[in-house]
Design a protein around this motif. Structure first.
Motif, PDB file in Angstrom:
ATOM      1  N   ARG A  34       1.400  -1.366  -0.029  1.00  0.00           N
ATOM      2  CA  ARG A  34      -0.584   0.282  -0.148  1.00  0.00           C
ATOM      3  C   ARG A  34       0.572   0.993   0.099  1.00  0.00           C
ATOM      4  NH1 ARG A  34      -5.219   1.253   2.199  1.00  0.00           N
ATOM      5  NH2 ARG A  34      -5.345   3.054   2.904  1.00  0.00           N
ATOM      6  N   ILE A  35       1.653   1.165   0.653  1.00  0.00           N
ATOM      7  CA  ILE A  35       2.837   2.106   1.183  1.00  0.00           C
ATOM      8  C   ILE A  35       3.807   2.687  -0.547  1.00  0.00           C
ATOM      9  CG2 ILE A  35       4.691   3.319   1.906  1.00  0.00           C
ATOM     10  CD1 ILE A  35       3.590   2.061   4.649  1.00  0.00           C
ATOM     11  N   ALA A  36       3.900   1.537  -1.106  1.00  0.00           N
ATOM     12  CA  ALA A  36       4.777   1.699  -2.403  1.00  0.00           C
ATOM     13  C   ALA A  36       3.323   2.176  -3.506  1.00  0.00           C
ATOM     14  CB  ALA A  36       4.750  -0.012  -2.736  1.00  0.00           C
ATOM     15  N   LEU A  37       2.811   1.873  -3.340  1.00  0.00           N
ATOM     16  CA  LEU A  37       1.313   2.181  -4.273  1.00  0.00           C
ATOM     17  C   LEU A  37       0.457   3.376  -3.808  1.00  0.00           C
ATOM     18  CD1 LEU A  37      -0.749  -0.859  -4.399  1.00  0.00           C
ATOM     19  CD2 LEU A  37       0.745  -0.334  -6.202  1.00  0.00           C
ATOM     20  N   LEU A  38       0.806   4.085  -3.082  1.00  0.00           N
ATOM     21  CA  LEU A  38       0.964   4.981  -2.284  1.00  0.00           C
ATOM     22  C   LEU A  38       2.263   6.616  -2.953  1.00  0.00           C
ATOM     23  CD1 LEU A  38      -0.702   4.935   1.075  1.00  0.00           C
ATOM     24  CD2 LEU A  38      -1.811   6.090  -1.284  1.00  0.00           C
ATOM     25  N   GLU A  39       3.363   5.924  -2.524  1.00  0.00           N
ATOM     26  CA  GLU A  39       4.383   6.659  -2.948  1.00  0.00           C
ATOM     27  C   GLU A  39       4.314   7.075  -4.669  1.00  0.00           C
ATOM     28  OE1 GLU A  39       7.667   4.667  -1.420  1.00  0.00           O
ATOM     29  OE2 GLU A  39       7.466   5.651   0.527  1.00  0.00           O
ATOM     30  N   GLY A  40       3.795   6.188  -4.929  1.00  0.00           N
ATOM     31  CA  GLY A  40       3.659   5.714  -6.196  1.00  0.00           C
ATOM     32  C   GLY A  40       2.939   7.329  -6.886  1.00  0.00           C
ATOM     33  N   GLU A  41       1.951   6.837  -6.418  1.00  0.00           N
ATOM     34  CA  GLU A  41       0.660   8.347  -6.506  1.00  0.00           C
ATOM     35  C   GLU A  41       1.134   9.593  -6.702  1.00  0.00           C
ATOM     36  OE1 GLU A  41      -2.314   9.659  -8.053  1.00  0.00           O
ATOM     37  OE2 GLU A  41      -1.796   7.965  -8.733  1.00  0.00           O
ATOM     38  N   ILE A  42       2.003   9.547  -5.152  1.00  0.00           N
ATOM     39  CA  ILE A  42       3.054  10.932  -5.342  1.00  0.00           C
ATOM     40  C   ILE A  42       4.131  11.243  -5.928  1.00  0.00           C
ATOM     41  CG2 ILE A  42       4.761  12.256  -3.350  1.00  0.00           C
ATOM     42  CD1 ILE A  42       2.712  10.231  -1.161  1.00  0.00           C
ATOM     43  N   ASN A  43       4.119  10.473  -6.561  1.00  0.00           N
ATOM     44  CA  ASN A  43       5.306  10.673  -7.720  1.00  0.00           C
ATOM     45  C   ASN A  43       4.854  11.329  -8.756  1.00  0.00           C
ATOM     46  OD1 ASN A  43       7.798  10.265  -6.228  1.00  0.00           O
ATOM     47  ND2 ASN A  43       8.145   8.004  -5.699  1.00  0.00           N
ATOM     48  N   ARG A  44       3.620  10.325  -9.301  1.00  0.00           N
ATOM     49  CA  ARG A  44       3.042  11.229 -10.756  1.00  0.00           C
ATOM     50  C   ARG A  44       2.322  12.376 -10.431  1.00  0.00           C
ATOM     51  NH1 ARG A  44      -2.346  10.529 -13.222  1.00  0.00           N
ATOM     52  NH2 ARG A  44      -3.575   9.466 -10.540  1.00  0.00           N
ATOM     53  N   THR A  45       1.664  12.535  -9.192  1.00  0.00           N
ATOM     54  CA  THR A  45       1.319  13.774  -8.419  1.00  0.00           C
ATOM     55  C   THR A  45       2.164  15.248  -9.180  1.00  0.00           C
ATOM     56  OG1 THR A  45      -0.496  12.586  -7.424  1.00  0.00           O
ATOM     57  CG2 THR A  45      -0.478  15.440  -7.092  1.00  0.00           C
ATOM     58  N   ARG A  46       3.341  14.628  -8.041  1.00  0.00           N
ATOM     59  CA  ARG A  46       4.185  15.323  -8.430  1.00  0.00           C
ATOM     60  C   ARG A  46       4.943  15.811  -9.214  1.00  0.00           C
ATOM     61  NH1 ARG A  46       7.850  13.615  -2.790  1.00  0.00           N
ATOM     62  NH2 ARG A  46       6.500  15.064  -1.091  1.00  0.00           N
ATOM     63  N   ALA A  47       4.817  14.684 -10.373  1.00  0.00           N
ATOM     64  CA  ALA A  47       5.584  15.257 -11.665  1.00  0.00           C
ATOM     65  C   ALA A  47       4.193  16.326 -12.602  1.00  0.00           C
ATOM     66  CB  ALA A  47       5.339  13.890 -12.550  1.00  0.00           C
ATOM     67  N   LYS A  48       3.450  15.852 -11.863  1.00  0.00           N
ATOM     68  CA  LYS A  48       1.602  16.285 -12.318  1.00  0.00           C
ATOM     69  C   LYS A  48       2.333  18.152 -12.386  1.00  0.00           C
ATOM     70  CE  LYS A  48      -1.848  18.042 -15.263  1.00  0.00           C
ATOM     71  NZ  LYS A  48      -1.788  18.337 -16.743  1.00  0.00           N
ATOM     72  N   ILE A  49       2.620  18.092 -11.145  1.00  0.00           N
ATOM     73  CA  ILE A  49       2.848  19.598 -10.438  1.00  0.00           C
ATOM     74  C   ILE A  49       4.056  20.022 -11.514  1.00  0.00           C
ATOM     75  CG2 ILE A  49       3.138  21.170  -8.821  1.00  0.00           C
ATOM     76  CD1 ILE A  49       2.475  18.869  -7.320  1.00  0.00           C
ATOM     77  N   ASP A  50       5.002  19.465 -11.889  1.00  0.00           N
ATOM     78  CA  ASP A  50       6.388  19.744 -12.405  1.00  0.00           C
ATOM     79  C   ASP A  50       5.638  20.084 -13.628  1.00  0.00           C
ATOM     80  OD1 ASP A  50       7.570  19.720 -10.079  1.00  0.00           O
ATOM     81  OD2 ASP A  50       8.884  17.712 -10.526  1.00  0.00           O
TER      82      ASP A  50
END
Length: 65
Positions: A34-50
């Motif tokens: 679950r943590i790995a999946l959530l970290e992946g989603e955090i990274n995806r969200t940060r990439a969208k922000i960038d």
């Protein structure tokens, strides 16, 4: 600030549902997954922000010329 202040108000919001999920039945391995999946989603969200910030900066630079 209470953590509930950041919870979306809509009961059907995916983030609200995620935050309300009972973690007790999950095994340690499932919690790590679950943590790995959530970290992946955090990274995806940060990439969208960038991408959005860079796009905005590019547009502003174009119109300043």
């Amino acid at each position: 600030m209470d953590m509930d202040d950041n919870v979306p108000k809509s009961a059907n919001d995916p983030l609200a549902l995620l935050l309300k999920q009972d973690l007790d039945p999950l095994s340690v391995a499932e919690l790590h997954e679950r943590i790995a999946l959530l970290e992946g989603e955090i990274n995806r969200t940060r990439a969208k922000i960038d991408l959005s910030v860079n796009h905005k900066a590019s547009a502003e630079a174009l119109f300043r010329k």
